[in-house]
Write a protein that holds these residues in place. Structure first.
Motif: not given
Length: 202
Positions: A13-18, A37-43
């Motif tokens: 998820a942190n890679l996606a944010l980066s 909230s957003v990354t947990s929704l879509w992971y």
């Protein structure tokens, strides 16, 4: 086999944010932040989509199918239970060998409409499928990169409100997935294609 010891869904998820240029990182999916909230929704949705996209070796299982209680329908002979952890059924294994013709099968809901079943004419059928692999330490690096880009694609609008960035992330995922799938496929030697029937019968 552990490809990347210590890899986790939070790191992905942190890679996606980066990828999105978001400076914040998350420590858990349950923390009170928009990023979490957003990354947990879509992971999980993104993870299942990438699993579905290719016959990944780390997520492959071959099992003998269990018969379903419902009778087979139509012209099919047997109805089997779909494995509970199955994401995509890749093939029904031909007992005569990998170089033989593919075994026909069809998916159909059970009579009560609550579960998906497998119809085929093969007795004691064995199925090769992609299972719901969720342990990130088993993911191959190319799969991780692909998943992080797809997750970034889904998170782009909620976190950046940028359609351009959303499109860039999707294109990055497509390229990454294509390369990762090709590399994964190259880690095996396929069967030599058979000649057509009319050639073999000469």
């Amino acid at each position: 086999m552990a490809y990347l010891a210590g890899m986790s869904d939070i790191k992905i998820a942190n890679l996606a944010l980066s990828h999105l240029g978001v400076s914040a990182t998350i420590q858990s999916f349950t923390e009170r932040s928009t990023e979490a909230s957003v990354t947990s929704l879509w992971y999980d949705f993104a993870r299942l989509q990438v699993l579905e996209s290719h016959d990944w070796s780390f997520a492959r299982k071959v099992v003998t199918l269990a018969l379903h209680d419902d009778a087979a329908s139509g012209l099919w002979t047997y109805r089997y239970q779909r494995p509970a952890d199955c994401v995509v059924i890749r093939t029904i294994v031909n007992p005569l060998g990998r170089s033989m013709d593919a075994v026909p099968f069809q998916l159909e809901n059970s009579d009560n409409g609550e579960t998906e079943t497998i119809l085929t004419d093969l007795e004691d059928a064995t199925c090769r499928y992609t299972f719901n692999a969720s342990a990130p330490n088993l993911f191959q690096p190319g799969f991780i990169q692909s998943l992080s880009y797809l997750l970034a694609h889904y998170a782009a609008m909620p976190l950046t409100n940028s359609q351009d960035l959303q499109a860039i992330m999707l294109n990055s995922y497509i390229r990454s997935q294509r390369n990762a799938a090709a590399m994964n496929s190259n880690e095996a030697v396929g069967d030599v294609p058979r000649d057509a029937d009319w050639i073999r019968e000469r």
